[in-house]
Design a protein around this motif. Sequence first.
Motif, PDB file in Angstrom:
ATOM      1  N   TYR A  89     -26.118 -28.874  74.025  1.00  0.00           N
ATOM      2  CA  TYR A  89     -25.477 -28.284  75.197  1.00  0.00           C
ATOM      3  C   TYR A  89     -23.960 -28.388  75.102  1.00  0.00           C
ATOM      4  CZ  TYR A  89     -24.737 -33.010  77.115  1.00  0.00           C
ATOM      5  OH  TYR A  89     -24.351 -34.308  77.313  1.00  0.00           O
ATOM      6  N   GLY A  90     -23.480 -29.022  74.027  1.00  0.00           N
ATOM      7  CA  GLY A  90     -22.038 -29.108  73.833  1.00  0.00           C
ATOM      8  C   GLY A  90     -21.703 -29.280  72.366  1.00  0.00           C
ATOM      9  N   LEU A  91     -20.722 -28.530  71.891  1.00  0.00           N
ATOM     10  CA  LEU A  91     -20.258 -28.620  70.505  1.00  0.00           C
ATOM     11  C   LEU A  91     -18.738 -28.642  70.525  1.00  0.00           C
ATOM     12  CD1 LEU A  91     -20.818 -28.525  67.433  1.00  0.00           C
ATOM     13  CD2 LEU A  91     -20.700 -26.020  67.596  1.00  0.00           C
ATOM     14  N   TYR A  92     -18.124 -29.642  69.861  1.00  0.00           N
ATOM     15  CA  TYR A  92     -16.679 -29.831  69.938  1.00  0.00           C
ATOM     16  C   TYR A  92     -16.134 -30.167  68.546  1.00  0.00           C
ATOM     17  CZ  TYR A  92     -18.571 -30.758  74.577  1.00  0.00           C
ATOM     18  OH  TYR A  92     -19.273 -30.679  75.743  1.00  0.00           O
ATOM     19  N   SER A  93     -14.968 -29.631  68.228  1.00  0.00           N
ATOM     20  CA  SER A  93     -14.357 -29.929  66.934  1.00  0.00           C
ATOM     21  C   SER A  93     -12.861 -29.677  67.024  1.00  0.00           C
ATOM     22  CB  SER A  93     -14.971 -29.054  65.833  1.00  0.00           C
ATOM     23  OG  SER A  93     -14.737 -27.674  66.109  1.00  0.00           O
ATOM     24  N   GLY A  94     -12.143 -30.218  66.058  1.00  0.00           N
ATOM     25  CA  GLY A  94     -10.703 -30.020  66.044  1.00  0.00           C
ATOM     26  C   GLY A  94     -10.024 -31.018  65.136  1.00  0.00           C
TER      27      GLY A  94
END
Length: 280
Positions: free
Chosen positions: A90-95
């Motif tokens: 329900y959540g995908l984050y990158s950076g």
Amino acid sequence: MKTSVTWLLCLILSAMPVMASAQSNIQSAFNALIKSPDTQITESHVLEKDPDTDKKTSQCDVYNFVLPADQFKLIKNIVNAIDKDSKHAYGLYSGRVTSADQDIILAVGDGNGNNNVSLTDLGGDYSYAAFLAPKSEDPEGIYRYAYGISYKQSKNNDNIIGKLVVTYATTLKYRQQVAVEKQQSQWKMLNKMNKELQEEDSWFDMLMSYFQSMSDATSKTRIALATKAFKVIRDSSKYPEVTIADKVAIREILKVMVSDNKYSESVLNKLLNQCLTELK
């Protein structure tokens, strides 16, 4: 020192339960890096359960690693696996973070206290995904698993330094809901207390009620209570029953509060100091 592969595999399997294969790609990619004979691993684990129900309430697994630069494919496989399994998330984050950026923190358990873990304290690139815990494990649907990686090259570029993190915690939505309910409950208590104090119309009792309520209140509620206390102290002349002994007692209580770390938040502390100034 490299951990035994057999022992580590057993630990991984217990720490990362198979959840309808929702995170199977991530788990496999994590295992590949941890099992690699070229990987140097330092790890820590936390697992907590409710003693009455034996239900898991908190989990945090951290694997700090150093990997030869020519094994970057193991890192790339994890990033690709997170993206591949994201269809179940329900959540995908990158950076990428630098020293000037805010650290990425993953919640553990109820998200309170010092159990939360940093994903990006080393800086560099990061990627993580959040998945709801399976219904068989969490019928209420309030817990989630988060799988994350952060990594960067060493100064001489011959190694990759990084971290793998797995945490089990309540969802952000649930934590926000709990916070709102707590805030509403505190405001109801404050309004009820104000009504009762207005009926009593006692300067000393009013201030003591404000101070006592600050102990377990949120930061926002504490500031509201301190503001009310300041107004009551400022308008002391409106309360003819106030005695010198009352003021001395309130002054001593305020001195203790001002020096207590619990009330060190800048706005709150200034309000409490101003209360002291108004006590003449």
